[in-house]
Design a protein around this motif. Structure first.
Motif, PDB file in Angstrom:
ATOM      1  N   LEU A  58       0.843  -1.193   0.000  1.00 27.66           N
ATOM      2  CA  LEU A  58       0.000   0.000   0.000  1.00 27.66           C
ATOM      3  C   LEU A  58       0.883   1.249   0.000  1.00 27.66           C
ATOM      4  O   LEU A  58       1.834   1.336   0.777  1.00 27.66           O
ATOM      5  CB  LEU A  58      -0.912   0.009   1.225  1.00 27.66           C
ATOM      6  N   PRO A  59       0.603   2.231  -0.836  1.00 24.88           N
ATOM      7  CA  PRO A  59       1.464   3.414  -0.929  1.00 24.88           C
ATOM      8  C   PRO A  59       1.644   4.159   0.389  1.00 24.88           C
ATOM      9  O   PRO A  59       2.699   4.743   0.639  1.00 24.88           O
ATOM     10  CB  PRO A  59       0.740   4.286  -1.963  1.00 24.88           C
ATOM     11  N   ALA A  60       0.618   4.143   1.246  1.00 27.40           N
ATOM     12  CA  ALA A  60       0.676   4.920   2.481  1.00 27.40           C
ATOM     13  C   ALA A  60       1.325   4.175   3.646  1.00 27.40           C
ATOM     14  O   ALA A  60       1.374   4.692   4.759  1.00 27.40           O
ATOM     15  CB  ALA A  60      -0.733   5.359   2.889  1.00 27.40           C
ATOM     16  N   VAL A  61       1.829   2.969   3.399  1.00 29.78           N
ATOM     17  CA  VAL A  61       2.407   2.154   4.471  1.00 29.78           C
ATOM     18  C   VAL A  61       3.923   2.125   4.353  1.00 29.78           C
ATOM     19  O   VAL A  61       4.467   1.798   3.298  1.00 29.78           O
ATOM     20  CB  VAL A  61       1.848   0.713   4.433  1.00 29.78           C
ATOM     21  N   ALA A  62       4.590   2.472   5.461  1.00 28.66           N
ATOM     22  CA  ALA A  62       6.057   2.443   5.490  1.00 28.66           C
ATOM     23  C   ALA A  62       6.580   1.123   6.043  1.00 28.66           C
ATOM     24  O   ALA A  62       7.651   0.655   5.667  1.00 28.66           O
ATOM     25  CB  ALA A  62       6.592   3.605   6.324  1.00 28.66           C
ATOM     26  N   GLY A  63       5.848   0.514   6.962  1.00 28.26           N
ATOM     27  CA  GLY A  63       6.273  -0.749   7.565  1.00 28.26           C
ATOM     28  C   GLY A  63       5.090  -1.450   8.207  1.00 28.26           C
ATOM     29  O   GLY A  63       4.057  -0.843   8.479  1.00 28.26           O
ATOM     30  N   VAL A 107       2.956  13.708  -0.731  1.00 27.69           N
ATOM     31  CA  VAL A 107       4.266  13.081  -0.958  1.00 27.69           C
ATOM     32  C   VAL A 107       5.041  13.040   0.361  1.00 27.69           C
ATOM     33  O   VAL A 107       4.846  13.872   1.252  1.00 27.69           O
ATOM     34  CB  VAL A 107       5.087  13.830  -2.030  1.00 27.69           C
ATOM     35  N   THR A 108       5.934  12.071   0.472  1.00 37.58           N
ATOM     36  CA  THR A 108       6.706  11.862   1.693  1.00 37.58           C
ATOM     37  C   THR A 108       8.108  12.460   1.564  1.00 37.58           C
ATOM     38  O   THR A 108       8.475  13.000   0.519  1.00 37.58           O
ATOM     39  CB  THR A 108       6.830  10.360   1.996  1.00 37.58           C
ATOM     40  N   VAL A 123       0.316   7.411  -8.078  1.00 36.64           N
ATOM     41  CA  VAL A 123       0.235   6.976  -6.679  1.00 36.64           C
ATOM     42  C   VAL A 123       1.034   5.691  -6.507  1.00 36.64           C
ATOM     43  O   VAL A 123       0.898   4.748  -7.293  1.00 36.64           O
ATOM     44  CB  VAL A 123      -1.229   6.760  -6.270  1.00 36.64           C
ATOM     45  N   GLY A 124       1.888   5.677  -5.488  1.00 35.92           N
ATOM     46  CA  GLY A 124       2.758   4.537  -5.244  1.00 35.92           C
ATOM     47  C   GLY A 124       4.121   4.701  -5.880  1.00 35.92           C
ATOM     48  O   GLY A 124       5.059   3.990  -5.521  1.00 35.92           O
ATOM     49  N   GLY A 125       4.226   5.649  -6.822  1.00 34.92           N
ATOM     50  CA  GLY A 125       5.521   5.925  -7.439  1.00 34.92           C
ATOM     51  C   GLY A 125       6.241   7.058  -6.704  1.00 34.92           C
ATOM     52  O   GLY A 125       5.906   7.410  -5.579  1.00 34.92           O
ATOM     53  N   VAL A 153       4.867   9.159  -3.664  1.00 34.40           N
ATOM     54  CA  VAL A 153       3.502   9.679  -3.809  1.00 34.40           C
ATOM     55  C   VAL A 153       2.549   8.743  -3.067  1.00 34.40           C
ATOM     56  O   VAL A 153       2.386   7.573  -3.450  1.00 34.40           O
ATOM     57  CB  VAL A 153       3.106   9.782  -5.294  1.00 34.40           C
ATOM     58  N   VAL A 154       1.939   9.260  -1.996  1.00 34.53           N
ATOM     59  CA  VAL A 154       1.110   8.413  -1.129  1.00 34.53           C
ATOM     60  C   VAL A 154      -0.290   8.241  -1.693  1.00 34.53           C
ATOM     61  O   VAL A 154      -0.780   7.127  -1.853  1.00 34.53           O
ATOM     62  CB  VAL A 154       1.051   9.003   0.294  1.00 34.53           C
TER      63      VAL A 154
END
Length: 269
Positions: free
Chosen positions: A112-117, A150-151, A181-183, A156-157
């Protein structure tokens, strides 16, 4: 010989010579002692029965509803991300906790784009706990009428409404640049997103309007107060710490604070 007769001369057969060879007692005792450690047939049968019972018990728990998943508990994620995690893990409800492939599920959540871990735990008897570390947005990237969170790594979240997240600074992207999104944003935007992430890490709390590039130099544009000239894309933590201290001393009545050489900061009109 005189005065005696030999057995040969007497006509009787000669007796075979014999001797007693004593067997070492210690070796016999050792073998007898070792025999105590050899399991008996009854012991082996009992052990086999225990193993079989354990296997049947495990099979029973796996194939029945004893540990069926009744709840997916998502922790650490904002509501939007929580709904996404629940959606991709909902098919596990009703499955046995013992059958859940936690590595496979972690891979799906991590995508998922919004997940870091992510970390996944089985909470017996009926819950699956998904612990999520969410990506932290540092800016809104604007391209035409589209807006994206964006992070700090320029990831891109997700897409957002153009007027959303007004407190985040804006990055302006040309229309011809592809944003997905996700890129990630093009490498040219890495210095800007890294600087914004570092500002948060060092406690630089001044609200920012955006980031501007001047050649190879980076400038943070505050909503109120002087712009922060960071210079080359190096030593962001040191430069922003110096800028924070300088702003605390001079207030907001200057046009700029130049920390491109952090050992010699300059505040100008």
């Amino acid at each position: 010989m005189a005065g005696g007769r030999s057995e040969r001369g007497s006509g009787r057969p000669a007796r075979a010579a014999s001797a007693v060879v004593p067997f070492p007692r210690g070796a016999v005792d050792d073998r007898l002692d070792l025999a105590r450690f050899v399991p008996s047939g009854r012991s082996l049968a009992a052990a086999a029965a225990i193993v079989a019972a354990a296997g049947l018990s495990y099979w029973g728990m796996v194939s029945t509803s004893v540990f069926a998943v009744e709840k997916i508990e998502v922790r650490g994620a904002p509501p939007a991300v929580q709904r996404q995690v629940e959606a991709i893990s909902g098919d596990l409800v009703g499955s046995s906790l013992l059958r859940v492939d936690t590595e496979e599920l972690a891979g799906r959540v991590r995508a998922l784009p919004a997940v870091a871990g992510v970390a996944i735990d089985r909470a017996f008897p009926h819950s699956l706990v998904v612990k999520v570390a969410a990506e932290r947005a540092v800016a809104v990237a604007r391209r035409g009428s589209s807006s994206y969170l964006v992070t700090g790594s320029a990831k891109v979240v997700r897409e957002v409404q153009p007027g959303a997240h007004r407190k985040l600074p804006r990055l302006w992207i040309p229309r011809g640049v592809t944003v997905s999104v996700g890129g990630r944003l093009p490498p040219a935007y890495d210095p800007a997103t890294r600087a914004l992430a570092t500002a948060r890490e060092v406690g630089f709390r001044r609200p920012m309007k955006g980031v501007r590039s001047q050649g190879d130099e980076l400038v943070l544009v505050l909503r109120r107060g002087p712009e922060i000239r960071l210079g080359a894309a190096t030593d962001y933590a040191l430069k922003l710490t110096v800028a924070r201290e300088v702003l605390g001393r001079i207030g907001s009545g200057r046009a700029y604070v130049d920390v491109s050489v952090p050992e010699r900061p300059v505040a100008g009109w």
